[in-house]
Motif scaffolding. Structure first.
Motif, PDB file in Angstrom:
ATOM      1  N   GLU A 299       0.829  -1.197   0.000  1.00  0.00           N
ATOM      2  CA  GLU A 299       0.000   0.000   0.000  1.00  0.00           C
ATOM      3  C   GLU A 299       0.868   1.253   0.000  1.00  0.00           C
ATOM      4  OE1 GLU A 299      -2.627   1.932   3.330  1.00  0.00           O
ATOM      5  OE2 GLU A 299      -3.696   0.227   2.448  1.00  0.00           O
ATOM      6  N   ALA A 300       2.036   1.181   0.608  1.00  0.00           N
ATOM      7  CA  ALA A 300       2.901   2.356   0.742  1.00  0.00           C
ATOM      8  C   ALA A 300       3.415   2.868  -0.596  1.00  0.00           C
ATOM      9  CB  ALA A 300       4.080   2.039   1.660  1.00  0.00           C
ATOM     10  N   ASP A 301       3.861   1.954  -1.469  1.00  0.00           N
ATOM     11  CA  ASP A 301       4.453   2.401  -2.727  1.00  0.00           C
ATOM     12  C   ASP A 301       3.940   1.662  -3.962  1.00  0.00           C
ATOM     13  OD1 ASP A 301       5.664  -0.076  -2.474  1.00  0.00           O
ATOM     14  OD2 ASP A 301       7.667   0.726  -2.123  1.00  0.00           O
ATOM     15  N   GLY A 302       3.043   0.719  -3.782  1.00  0.00           N
ATOM     16  CA  GLY A 302       2.471   0.001  -4.920  1.00  0.00           C
ATOM     17  C   GLY A 302       3.348  -1.091  -5.499  1.00  0.00           C
ATOM     18  N   GLN A 303       4.536  -1.269  -4.949  1.00  0.00           N
ATOM     19  CA  GLN A 303       5.464  -2.279  -5.457  1.00  0.00           C
ATOM     20  C   GLN A 303       4.974  -3.683  -5.108  1.00  0.00           C
ATOM     21  OE1 GLN A 303       8.327  -1.699  -7.332  1.00  0.00           O
ATOM     22  NE2 GLN A 303       7.461   0.360  -7.395  1.00  0.00           N
ATOM     23  N   CYS A 304       5.266  -4.625  -5.966  1.00  0.00           N
ATOM     24  CA  CYS A 304       4.901  -6.015  -5.750  1.00  0.00           C
ATOM     25  C   CYS A 304       5.666  -6.569  -4.543  1.00  0.00           C
ATOM     26  CB  CYS A 304       5.228  -6.837  -6.995  1.00  0.00           C
ATOM     27  SG  CYS A 304       4.749  -8.563  -6.864  1.00  0.00           S
ATOM     28  N   ILE A 305       4.981  -7.312  -3.684  1.00  0.00           N
ATOM     29  CA  ILE A 305       5.617  -7.982  -2.546  1.00  0.00           C
ATOM     30  C   ILE A 305       5.933  -9.400  -3.027  1.00  0.00           C
ATOM     31  CG2 ILE A 305       5.399  -8.654  -0.131  1.00  0.00           C
ATOM     32  CD1 ILE A 305       3.139  -6.540   0.081  1.00  0.00           C
ATOM     33  N   ASN A 306       7.126  -9.583  -3.557  1.00  0.00           N
ATOM     34  CA  ASN A 306       7.498 -10.835  -4.209  1.00  0.00           C
ATOM     35  C   ASN A 306       7.567 -12.026  -3.264  1.00  0.00           C
ATOM     36  OD1 ASN A 306       7.750  -9.792  -6.848  1.00  0.00           O
ATOM     37  ND2 ASN A 306       9.724  -8.915  -6.288  1.00  0.00           N
ATOM     38  N   ASP A 307       7.924 -11.785  -2.005  1.00  0.00           N
ATOM     39  CA  ASP A 307       8.104 -12.905  -1.077  1.00  0.00           C
ATOM     40  C   ASP A 307       6.939 -13.065  -0.105  1.00  0.00           C
ATOM     41  OD1 ASP A 307       8.664 -10.601   0.358  1.00  0.00           O
ATOM     42  OD2 ASP A 307      10.439 -11.419   1.342  1.00  0.00           O
ATOM     43  N   ALA A 308       5.763 -12.542  -0.464  1.00  0.00           N
ATOM     44  CA  ALA A 308       4.587 -12.685   0.401  1.00  0.00           C
ATOM     45  C   ALA A 308       4.161 -14.150   0.454  1.00  0.00           C
ATOM     46  CB  ALA A 308       3.442 -11.828  -0.114  1.00  0.00           C
ATOM     47  N   ILE A 309       3.919 -14.639   1.667  1.00  0.00           N
ATOM     48  CA  ILE A 309       3.511 -16.032   1.813  1.00  0.00           C
ATOM     49  C   ILE A 309       2.078 -16.177   2.306  1.00  0.00           C
ATOM     50  CG2 ILE A 309       5.816 -16.984   2.094  1.00  0.00           C
ATOM     51  CD1 ILE A 309       5.354 -16.916   5.132  1.00  0.00           C
ATOM     52  N   VAL A 310       1.567 -15.142   2.971  1.00  0.00           N
ATOM     53  CA  VAL A 310       0.196 -15.187   3.466  1.00  0.00           C
ATOM     54  C   VAL A 310      -0.285 -13.754   3.683  1.00  0.00           C
ATOM     55  CG1 VAL A 310       0.793 -15.288   5.914  1.00  0.00           C
ATOM     56  CG2 VAL A 310      -1.334 -16.338   5.139  1.00  0.00           C
ATOM     57  N   ALA A 311      -1.585 -13.579   3.640  1.00  0.00           N
ATOM     58  CA  ALA A 311      -2.168 -12.265   3.906  1.00  0.00           C
ATOM     59  C   ALA A 311      -3.500 -12.460   4.612  1.00  0.00           C
ATOM     60  CB  ALA A 311      -2.363 -11.497   2.611  1.00  0.00           C
ATOM     61  N   VAL A 312      -3.819 -11.526   5.482  1.00  0.00           N
ATOM     62  CA  VAL A 312      -5.099 -11.540   6.181  1.00  0.00           C
ATOM     63  C   VAL A 312      -5.829 -10.244   5.886  1.00  0.00           C
ATOM     64  CG1 VAL A 312      -4.366 -13.108   8.019  1.00  0.00           C
ATOM     65  CG2 VAL A 312      -4.055 -10.670   8.307  1.00  0.00           C
ATOM     66  N   GLU A 313      -7.155 -10.321   5.835  1.00  0.00           N
ATOM     67  CA  GLU A 313      -7.957  -9.138   5.566  1.00  0.00           C
ATOM     68  C   GLU A 313      -7.809  -8.131   6.707  1.00  0.00           C
ATOM     69  OE1 GLU A 313     -12.029  -9.892   4.693  1.00  0.00           O
ATOM     70  OE2 GLU A 313     -11.548 -11.310   3.116  1.00  0.00           O
ATOM     71  N   PHE A 314      -7.835  -6.868   6.342  1.00  0.00           N
ATOM     72  CA  PHE A 314      -7.765  -5.794   7.311  1.00  0.00           C
ATOM     73  C   PHE A 314      -8.948  -4.875   7.098  1.00  0.00           C
ATOM     74  CE2 PHE A 314      -6.580  -1.393   8.216  1.00  0.00           C
ATOM     75  CZ  PHE A 314      -6.291  -1.484   9.555  1.00  0.00           C
ATOM     76  N   SER A 315      -9.710  -4.671   8.145  1.00  0.00           N
ATOM     77  CA  SER A 315     -10.859  -3.769   8.068  1.00  0.00           C
ATOM     78  C   SER A 315     -10.696  -2.703   9.144  1.00  0.00           C
ATOM     79  CB  SER A 315     -12.150  -4.521   8.296  1.00  0.00           C
ATOM     80  OG  SER A 315     -12.361  -5.468   7.293  1.00  0.00           O
ATOM     81  N   SER A 316     -11.086  -1.507   8.802  1.00  0.00           N
ATOM     82  CA  SER A 316     -11.009  -0.403   9.757  1.00  0.00           C
ATOM     83  C   SER A 316     -12.249   0.445   9.636  1.00  0.00           C
ATOM     84  CB  SER A 316      -9.766   0.437   9.449  1.00  0.00           C
ATOM     85  OG  SER A 316      -9.743   1.573  10.268  1.00  0.00           O
ATOM     86  N   ASP A 317     -12.613   1.084  10.717  1.00  0.00           N
ATOM     87  CA  ASP A 317     -13.761   1.979  10.648  1.00  0.00           C
ATOM     88  C   ASP A 317     -13.330   3.421  10.375  1.00  0.00           C
ATOM     89  OD1 ASP A 317     -12.571   2.496  13.061  1.00  0.00           O
ATOM     90  OD2 ASP A 317     -14.391   2.370  14.252  1.00  0.00           O
ATOM     91  N   VAL A 318     -12.029   3.593  10.070  1.00  0.00           N
ATOM     92  CA  VAL A 318     -11.484   4.905   9.749  1.00  0.00           C
ATOM     93  C   VAL A 318     -10.895   4.857   8.347  1.00  0.00           C
ATOM     94  CG1 VAL A 318      -9.796   6.660  10.385  1.00  0.00           C
ATOM     95  CG2 VAL A 318     -10.928   5.323  12.164  1.00  0.00           C
ATOM     96  N   VAL A 319     -11.293   5.785   7.503  1.00  0.00           N
ATOM     97  CA  VAL A 319     -10.755   5.870   6.140  1.00  0.00           C
ATOM     98  C   VAL A 319      -9.638   6.883   6.140  1.00  0.00           C
ATOM     99  CG1 VAL A 319     -11.284   6.464   3.765  1.00  0.00           C
ATOM    100  CG2 VAL A 319     -12.987   5.293   5.149  1.00  0.00           C
ATOM    101  N   HIS A 320      -8.540   6.546   5.499  1.00  0.00           N
ATOM    102  CA  HIS A 320      -7.429   7.492   5.416  1.00  0.00           C
ATOM    103  C   HIS A 320      -7.122   7.858   3.979  1.00  0.00           C
ATOM    104  CE1 HIS A 320      -5.462   3.591   4.976  1.00  0.00           C
ATOM    105  NE2 HIS A 320      -4.538   4.209   4.310  1.00  0.00           N
TER     106      HIS A 320
END
Length: 56
Positions: free
Chosen positions: A35-56
């Motif tokens: 999210e910070a720079d849009g670059q591909c995270i090549n070594d990502a092995i897992v991801a979990v959903e993130f929800s927030s009640d605050v929009v930035h």
């Protein structure tokens, strides 16, 4: 809106080295991107959903 987004929910992606970063999954390519720079995270092995009640 006149077009579909290829991004769904926000994610926290974890890399092989244990690094965690906010990101998103490109539904077309199946790759995770930082999210910070849009670059591909090549070594990502897992991801979990993130929800927030605050929009930035």
């Amino acid at each position: 809106m006149s077009h579909e987004f290829t991004v769904e929910t926000g994610l926290v992606a974890f890399s092989v080295g244990g690094r965690a970063q906010f990101g998103w999954l490109d539904l077309v390519t199946g790759s995770f991107h930082s999210e910070a720079d849009g670059q591909c995270i090549n070594d990502a092995i897992v991801a979990v959903e993130f929800s927030s009640d605050v929009v930035h």
